[in-house]
Design a protein around this motif. Structure first.
Motif, PDB file in Angstrom:
ATOM      1  N   LYS A  69       0.718  -1.345   0.096  1.00 24.96           N
ATOM      2  CA  LYS A  69       0.007  -0.022  -0.087  1.00 24.96           C
ATOM      3  C   LYS A  69       0.851   1.188  -0.023  1.00 24.96           C
ATOM      4  O   LYS A  69       0.669   2.230   0.678  1.00 24.96           O
ATOM      5  CB  LYS A  69      -0.969   0.060   1.144  1.00 24.96           C
ATOM      6  N   SER A  70       1.797   1.387  -0.834  1.00 24.37           N
ATOM      7  CA  SER A  70       2.533   2.440  -1.180  1.00 24.37           C
ATOM      8  C   SER A  70       3.511   2.454  -2.618  1.00 24.37           C
ATOM      9  O   SER A  70       3.991   1.698  -2.966  1.00 24.37           O
ATOM     10  CB  SER A  70       3.589   2.799  -0.169  1.00 24.37           C
ATOM     11  N   ARG A  71       2.827   3.638  -3.250  1.00 24.27           N
ATOM     12  CA  ARG A  71       3.558   3.770  -4.621  1.00 24.27           C
ATOM     13  C   ARG A  71       4.852   4.703  -4.393  1.00 24.27           C
ATOM     14  O   ARG A  71       5.766   4.482  -5.017  1.00 24.27           O
ATOM     15  CB  ARG A  71       2.699   4.244  -5.661  1.00 24.27           C
ATOM     16  N   LYS A  72       4.949   5.348  -3.288  1.00 26.29           N
ATOM     17  CA  LYS A  72       6.028   6.347  -3.108  1.00 26.29           C
ATOM     18  C   LYS A  72       7.317   5.375  -2.534  1.00 26.29           C
ATOM     19  O   LYS A  72       8.360   5.837  -2.913  1.00 26.29           O
ATOM     20  CB  LYS A  72       5.880   7.168  -1.816  1.00 26.29           C
ATOM     21  N   HIS A  73       7.018   4.308  -2.009  1.00 23.19           N
ATOM     22  CA  HIS A  73       7.984   3.386  -1.510  1.00 23.19           C
ATOM     23  C   HIS A  73       7.624   2.083  -2.095  1.00 23.19           C
ATOM     24  O   HIS A  73       6.950   1.358  -1.266  1.00 23.19           O
ATOM     25  CB  HIS A  73       8.011   3.386   0.152  1.00 23.19           C
ATOM     26  N   PRO A  74       8.205   1.687  -3.247  1.00 21.02           N
ATOM     27  CA  PRO A  74       7.674   0.543  -3.950  1.00 21.02           C
ATOM     28  C   PRO A  74       8.339  -0.750  -3.067  1.00 21.02           C
ATOM     29  O   PRO A  74       9.098  -0.661  -1.991  1.00 21.02           O
ATOM     30  CB  PRO A  74       8.446   0.489  -5.057  1.00 21.02           C
ATOM     31  N   PRO A  75       7.906  -1.882  -3.124  1.00 19.07           N
ATOM     32  CA  PRO A  75       8.312  -3.282  -2.458  1.00 19.07           C
ATOM     33  C   PRO A  75       9.905  -3.090  -2.252  1.00 19.07           C
ATOM     34  O   PRO A  75      10.513  -3.298  -3.433  1.00 19.07           O
ATOM     35  CB  PRO A  75       7.393  -4.328  -2.970  1.00 19.07           C
ATOM     36  N   TYR A  76      10.184  -3.662  -1.322  1.00 16.11           N
ATOM     37  CA  TYR A  76      11.678  -3.812  -1.171  1.00 16.11           C
ATOM     38  C   TYR A  76      11.968  -5.334  -1.477  1.00 16.11           C
ATOM     39  O   TYR A  76      11.169  -5.740  -1.782  1.00 16.11           O
ATOM     40  CB  TYR A  76      12.125  -3.514   0.595  1.00 16.11           C
ATOM     41  N   ASP A  77      13.198  -5.371  -1.579  1.00 17.66           N
ATOM     42  CA  ASP A  77      13.697  -6.672  -2.153  1.00 17.66           C
ATOM     43  C   ASP A  77      13.430  -7.495  -1.012  1.00 17.66           C
ATOM     44  O   ASP A  77      13.485  -8.974  -1.388  1.00 17.66           O
ATOM     45  CB  ASP A  77      15.221  -6.517  -2.423  1.00 17.66           C
ATOM     46  N   VAL A  78      13.453  -7.329   0.264  1.00 16.43           N
ATOM     47  CA  VAL A  78      13.247  -8.303   1.187  1.00 16.43           C
ATOM     48  C   VAL A  78      12.255  -7.580   2.210  1.00 16.43           C
ATOM     49  O   VAL A  78      12.554  -6.418   2.687  1.00 16.43           O
ATOM     50  CB  VAL A  78      14.646  -8.723   1.915  1.00 16.43           C
ATOM     51  N   PHE A 106       8.354 -20.027  -3.051  1.00 16.51           N
ATOM     52  CA  PHE A 106       7.002 -19.880  -3.706  1.00 16.51           C
ATOM     53  C   PHE A 106       6.690 -18.587  -4.265  1.00 16.51           C
ATOM     54  O   PHE A 106       6.914 -17.639  -3.495  1.00 16.51           O
ATOM     55  CB  PHE A 106       5.659 -20.365  -2.349  1.00 16.51           C
ATOM     56  N   PRO A 107       6.319 -18.652  -5.401  1.00 17.27           N
ATOM     57  CA  PRO A 107       5.978 -17.498  -6.265  1.00 17.27           C
ATOM     58  C   PRO A 107       4.636 -16.638  -5.633  1.00 17.27           C
ATOM     59  O   PRO A 107       3.854 -17.103  -5.277  1.00 17.27           O
ATOM     60  CB  PRO A 107       5.516 -17.654  -7.658  1.00 17.27           C
ATOM     61  N   ILE A 108       4.815 -15.145  -5.123  1.00 17.22           N
ATOM     62  CA  ILE A 108       3.865 -14.513  -4.956  1.00 17.22           C
ATOM     63  C   ILE A 108       4.049 -12.982  -5.615  1.00 17.22           C
ATOM     64  O   ILE A 108       4.952 -12.477  -5.734  1.00 17.22           O
ATOM     65  CB  ILE A 108       4.294 -14.234  -3.418  1.00 17.22           C
ATOM     66  N   GLU A 109       2.737 -12.645  -6.491  1.00 18.36           N
ATOM     67  CA  GLU A 109       2.617 -11.408  -6.826  1.00 18.36           C
ATOM     68  C   GLU A 109       2.315 -10.221  -5.813  1.00 18.36           C
ATOM     69  O   GLU A 109       1.538 -10.443  -5.211  1.00 18.36           O
ATOM     70  CB  GLU A 109       1.576 -11.431  -7.988  1.00 18.36           C
ATOM     71  N   ILE A 110       3.283  -9.177  -5.961  1.00 17.25           N
ATOM     72  CA  ILE A 110       2.854  -8.047  -5.222  1.00 17.25           C
ATOM     73  C   ILE A 110       2.267  -6.917  -6.161  1.00 17.25           C
ATOM     74  O   ILE A 110       2.476  -6.780  -7.323  1.00 17.25           O
ATOM     75  CB  ILE A 110       4.292  -7.387  -4.771  1.00 17.25           C
ATOM     76  N   VAL A 111       0.986  -6.436  -5.395  1.00 16.83           N
ATOM     77  CA  VAL A 111       0.034  -5.527  -6.245  1.00 16.83           C
ATOM     78  C   VAL A 111      -0.049  -4.267  -5.576  1.00 16.83           C
ATOM     79  O   VAL A 111       0.253  -4.203  -4.279  1.00 16.83           O
ATOM     80  CB  VAL A 111      -1.234  -6.307  -6.753  1.00 16.83           C
ATOM     81  N   PHE A 112      -0.292  -3.107  -6.054  1.00 14.58           N
ATOM     82  CA  PHE A 112      -0.530  -1.803  -5.473  1.00 14.58           C
ATOM     83  C   PHE A 112      -2.113  -2.028  -5.112  1.00 14.58           C
ATOM     84  O   PHE A 112      -2.949  -2.715  -5.412  1.00 14.58           O
ATOM     85  CB  PHE A 112      -0.129  -0.852  -6.330  1.00 14.58           C
ATOM     86  N   ASP A 113      -2.390  -0.806  -4.413  1.00 17.90           N
ATOM     87  CA  ASP A 113      -3.769  -0.684  -3.985  1.00 17.90           C
ATOM     88  C   ASP A 113      -4.895  -0.730  -5.160  1.00 17.90           C
ATOM     89  O   ASP A 113      -5.895  -1.242  -4.910  1.00 17.90           O
ATOM     90  CB  ASP A 113      -4.041   0.784  -3.448  1.00 17.90           C
ATOM     91  N   ALA A 118       3.126  -4.839  -9.222  1.00 18.61           N
ATOM     92  CA  ALA A 118       4.043  -4.063  -8.633  1.00 18.61           C
ATOM     93  C   ALA A 118       5.298  -4.875  -8.689  1.00 18.61           C
ATOM     94  O   ALA A 118       6.350  -4.194  -9.245  1.00 18.61           O
ATOM     95  CB  ALA A 118       3.818  -3.613  -6.988  1.00 18.61           C
ATOM     96  N   ARG A 119       5.385  -6.254  -8.497  1.00 21.86           N
ATOM     97  CA  ARG A 119       6.552  -6.882  -8.508  1.00 21.86           C
ATOM     98  C   ARG A 119       6.252  -8.385  -8.290  1.00 21.86           C
ATOM     99  O   ARG A 119       5.484  -8.712  -7.584  1.00 21.86           O
ATOM    100  CB  ARG A 119       7.186  -6.306  -7.575  1.00 21.86           C
ATOM    101  N   GLN A 120       7.037  -9.201  -8.925  1.00 18.79           N
ATOM    102  CA  GLN A 120       6.908 -10.606  -8.666  1.00 18.79           C
ATOM    103  C   GLN A 120       7.893 -11.045  -7.491  1.00 18.79           C
ATOM    104  O   GLN A 120       9.247 -10.498  -7.691  1.00 18.79           O
ATOM    105  CB  GLN A 120       7.369 -11.629 -10.011  1.00 18.79           C
ATOM    106  N   MET A 121       7.561 -11.741  -6.559  1.00 22.91           N
ATOM    107  CA  MET A 121       8.422 -12.042  -5.456  1.00 22.91           C
ATOM    108  C   MET A 121       8.237 -13.365  -5.013  1.00 22.91           C
ATOM    109  O   MET A 121       7.683 -14.118  -5.894  1.00 22.91           O
ATOM    110  CB  MET A 121       8.293 -10.850  -4.452  1.00 22.91           C
TER     111      MET A 121
END
Length: 202
Positions: A69-78, A106-113, A118-121
């Motif tokens: 829940k932040s576009r200003k601070h995108p998902p970190y690497d960890v 295990f694949p997890i998709e990160i999405v924004f609001d 947002a990112r594949q993790m």
């Protein structure tokens, strides 16, 4: 015998506060271990939902999507959420380079609001469960089940660790560790969201 180091790792909230994240499916409290043979130490009965006992888990109930829940601070690497360690592709490649086909990702998709990608993790599960303390050199006290960090210093045994690159020390409450080689590669890659603390090893 020469001294080297091993590294525990934790999490750095780069934004300066905890960015809200929400697991959208699965249920971490119901994730089960593949092998529940009792073993002394942390989570000796391998109860569901108690992550990071150092054994493989079943894929059922592992989340596949997390909202960040932040576009200003995108998902970190960890980062960590509800007990799960979520890592980037770069982190995964480094672990697999040093210790292939041992740990689970295990694949997890990160999405924004707005549910945009947002990112594949990955949910990273450590699958080495070890007793790695050097009992001769450690000054901390062993209190029935676990080593007590408030009573002295930890020193690790290179012989007990062997060639393992990531492991759970089953007699330490916060015992997630990485080899020096892995830590160096992670640091060189410039990953965000991870912090390290060193311990001597002989």
């Amino acid at each position: 015998m020469s001294m080297s180091v091993v590294w525990s790792f934790g999490f750095d909230e780069v934004a300066g506060y905890i960015v809200d994240r929400e697991i959208l499916d699965g249920n971490p409290e119901k994730i089960e271990y593949e092998d529940t043979t009792p073993d002394k130490g942390v989570n000796p009965l391998f109860k569901p939902g108690r992550s990071y006992a150092g054994r493989a888990v079943k894929s059922a109930n592992v989340p596949t999507k997390i909202k960040w829940k932040s576009r200003k601070h995108p998902p970190y690497d960890v980062f960590r959420t509800r007990g799960l360690i979520v890592v980037s592709e770069t982190f995964k490649k480094i672990i697999e380079k040093h210790e292939p086909s041992v740990h689970q990702f295990f694949p997890i998709e990160i999405v924004f609001d707005d549910n945009s990608h947002a990112r594949q993790m990955y949910f990273f599960n450590i699958c080495n469960r070890l007793d790695t303390m050097d009992k001769e050199r450690t000054t901390a006290r062993f209190d029935r089940v676990l080593w007590d960090p408030s009573t002295g210093e930890f020193v690790f045994s290179k012989k007990k660790i062997g060639n393992r690159q990531a492991w759970r020390d089953k007699f330490l409450d916060y015992g997630l560790f990485l080899s020096d080689d892995v830590k160096i590669d992670l640091e060189r890659s410039g990953l965000t969201g991870i912090a390290f603390h060193s311990f001597p090893a002989f």
